[in-house]
Write a protein that holds these residues in place. Structure first.
Motif, PDB file in Angstrom:
ATOM      1  N   GLY A   1      -8.056   8.212 -12.522  1.00 27.76           N
ATOM      2  CA  GLY A   1      -7.896   6.547 -11.598  1.00 27.76           C
ATOM      3  C   GLY A   1      -9.309   5.870 -10.759  1.00 27.76           C
ATOM      4  O   GLY A   1      -9.990   6.082 -10.489  1.00 27.76           O
TER       5      GLY A   1
ATOM      6  N   TYR B   1      -7.735   2.083 -10.082  1.00 23.79           N
ATOM      7  CA  TYR B   1      -7.094   0.892 -10.082  1.00 23.79           C
ATOM      8  C   TYR B   1      -6.363   1.554  -7.971  1.00 23.79           C
ATOM      9  O   TYR B   1      -7.047   0.643  -7.897  1.00 23.79           O
ATOM     10  N   PHE B   2      -6.437   2.798  -7.956  1.00 22.62           N
ATOM     11  CA  PHE B   2      -5.466   2.982  -6.648  1.00 22.62           C
ATOM     12  C   PHE B   2      -6.580   3.327  -5.824  1.00 22.62           C
ATOM     13  O   PHE B   2      -6.848   5.326  -5.864  1.00 22.62           O
TER      14      PHE B   2
ATOM     15  N   THR C   1       9.123   5.859  -6.269  1.00 24.53           N
ATOM     16  CA  THR C   1       9.339   5.307  -6.731  1.00 24.53           C
ATOM     17  C   THR C   1       9.768   3.799  -6.246  1.00 24.53           C
ATOM     18  O   THR C   1       9.663   2.836  -5.946  1.00 24.53           O
ATOM     19  N   ARG C   2      10.851   5.151  -5.235  1.00 32.20           N
ATOM     20  CA  ARG C   2      11.658   3.557  -4.328  1.00 32.20           C
ATOM     21  C   ARG C   2      10.715   3.110  -3.422  1.00 32.20           C
ATOM     22  O   ARG C   2      11.155   2.281  -2.748  1.00 32.20           O
TER      23      ARG C   2
ATOM     24  N   ASP D   1       8.484   0.851  -4.242  1.00 25.87           N
ATOM     25  CA  ASP D   1       9.703  -0.560  -4.421  1.00 25.87           C
ATOM     26  C   ASP D   1       9.483  -1.618  -3.169  1.00 25.87           C
ATOM     27  O   ASP D   1       9.452  -2.773  -3.416  1.00 25.87           O
TER      28      ASP D   1
ATOM     29  N   PRO E   1       0.822 -10.792  -4.415  1.00 24.77           N
ATOM     30  CA  PRO E   1       1.102  -9.361  -5.292  1.00 24.77           C
ATOM     31  C   PRO E   1      -0.197  -8.668  -5.396  1.00 24.77           C
ATOM     32  O   PRO E   1      -0.440  -7.125  -5.323  1.00 24.77           O
TER      33      PRO E   1
ATOM     34  N   ILE F   1      -2.083  -5.700  -3.470  1.00 22.51           N
ATOM     35  CA  ILE F   1      -0.987  -4.759  -3.350  1.00 22.51           C
ATOM     36  C   ILE F   1      -0.836  -4.109  -4.418  1.00 22.51           C
ATOM     37  O   ILE F   1      -1.222  -4.150  -5.317  1.00 22.51           O
TER      38      ILE F   1
ATOM     39  N   THR G   1      -0.217  -0.102  -5.732  1.00 18.32           N
ATOM     40  CA  THR G   1       0.777   0.734  -5.563  1.00 18.32           C
ATOM     41  C   THR G   1       0.649   1.878  -6.800  1.00 18.32           C
ATOM     42  O   THR G   1      -0.128   1.753  -7.584  1.00 18.32           O
ATOM     43  N   GLU G   2       1.307   3.629  -6.113  1.00 16.58           N
ATOM     44  CA  GLU G   2       0.845   4.374  -6.782  1.00 16.58           C
ATOM     45  C   GLU G   2       1.935   5.562  -6.763  1.00 16.58           C
ATOM     46  O   GLU G   2       2.696   5.240  -5.761  1.00 16.58           O
ATOM     47  N   ARG G   3       2.841   5.340  -7.786  1.00 12.87           N
ATOM     48  CA  ARG G   3       4.049   6.185  -7.878  1.00 12.87           C
ATOM     49  C   ARG G   3       4.164   7.262  -8.256  1.00 12.87           C
ATOM     50  O   ARG G   3       3.627   7.704  -9.356  1.00 12.87           O
ATOM     51  N   PHE G   4       5.234   8.402  -7.752  1.00 13.55           N
ATOM     52  CA  PHE G   4       5.716   9.422  -7.687  1.00 13.55           C
ATOM     53  C   PHE G   4       6.346   9.937  -7.808  1.00 13.55           C
ATOM     54  O   PHE G   4       7.333   9.511  -7.229  1.00 13.55           O
TER      55      PHE G   4
END
Lengths: 214, 87
Positions: free
Chosen positions: A76, A78-79, A184-185, A188, A201, A204, A206-209
């Motif tokens: 990674g 990005y994050f 994810t929720r 978001d 935007p 910000i 973001t990293e979702r698992f």
């Protein structure tokens, strides 16, 4: 859990690594884990055991000190937080706090940081004592509990919403770095809320698992 | 929940590193369908299909599909117009 990785080139706060397990018949299972330790310290990951998982039950229940397995990383670009003195706003849901912890642990103490951390219950708060110990002028920690809270609890008691973000986040004009990690929720909802508050935007990250699969 | 299946490009950073030999989450990809340029980390990723499916966060078109077998990997990049790698 502390991992001694031969040839590990070092990492930056926010990066993760992949653990790959290979069964005797050649079947392979691979999962990503965020790195919780700051650069320069022994490599630490925090593993939450998922009952129907393929990798986390092994890491939590079976693996013993001295055991070996395959690790790939650091991963990674990005994050990843690069400290340029601008304030940092961290938003974590559940074990999404792990990469944010690497950022908190690696701060020089001069850059203002705020963490908004959502957990189900008081017992589910990861790093609770350490976060309390690190709280101060430069690091402010705000908790919210979404499924019940102990008597005398003074933190928030609901899912993250725009009103909460407005109370906790720096004004967008201060151009803070933002890192959001969680399901994810969760991610978001937090990202949309910050955009509604006027955050760009692109500021910000973001990293979702996933909710399952570990 | 359908929404919980959706991850983002951070989740395939390791796989991409293995396939391309580069840190790819900061690579900019241009969608062949709608022309949107986005970093890989911001794409939508589904990993619970038989393969891994990467979609454009803007128009949802498939950008990339990766299917891994025991001794080989199939990579379909037909949904991408270009990839820009930071080097």
């Amino acid at each position: 859990m502390i991992i001694e990785a031969e040839g590990w080139p070092g990492h930056r706060p926010g990066q993760h690594l992949d653990v790959r397990l290979t069964a005797d018949d050649g079947y392979q299972a691979e999962r990503s884990y965020s790195i919780a330790s700051p650069p320069g310290e022994p490599l630490e990951i925090t593993v939450e055991q998922l009952e129907d998982g393929e990798v986390s039950p092994y890491l939590v229940e079976v693996a013993r000190e001295g055991d070996g397995f395959e690790v790939r990383g650091p991963i990674g670009g990005y994050f990843v937080w690069v400290d340029d003195g601008r304030p940092v706003f961290l938003v974590g849901g559940g074990s999404g706090v792990v990469p944010l912890m690497a950022m908190i642990r690696s701060t020089s103490g001069l850059t203002p940081m705020r963490l908004l951390y959502s957990s189900r219950t008081f017992e589910d708060i990861i790093y609770r004592q350490e976060l309390e110990d690190r709280s101060g002028d430069r690091i402010e920690v705000f908790h919210t509990l979404t499924r019940g809270h102990p008597p005398g609890w003074t933190g928030y008691t609901r899912r993250i919403d725009n009103e909460m973000l407005k109370e906790v986040a720096w004004p967008a004009a201060e151009q803070p770095h933002v890192f959001i990690c969680g399901s994810t929720r969760f991610v978001d909802a937090a990202a949309d809320g910050l955009v509604a508050l006027g955050y760009a935007p692109l500021s910000i990250k973001t990293e979702r698992f996933g909710a399952t699969g570990g | 929940m359908a929404d919980d299946r959706r991850l983002d490009g951070n989740a395939i950073g390791g796989m991409m590193l293995e396939l391309f030999g580069f840190e790819m989450t900061t690579a900019t990809e241009v969608c062949a369908t709608c022309g949107t340029a986005d970093v890989m980390a911001q794409t939508e990723v589904y990993m619970d299909a038989p393969g891994t499916v990467v979609r454009c966060a803007s128009c949802k078109a498939v950008l990339m599909r990766v299917v891994r077998g025991r001794d080989r990997t199939w990579l379909d990049l037909s949904g991408l117009r270009s990839i820009e790698l930071p080097m």
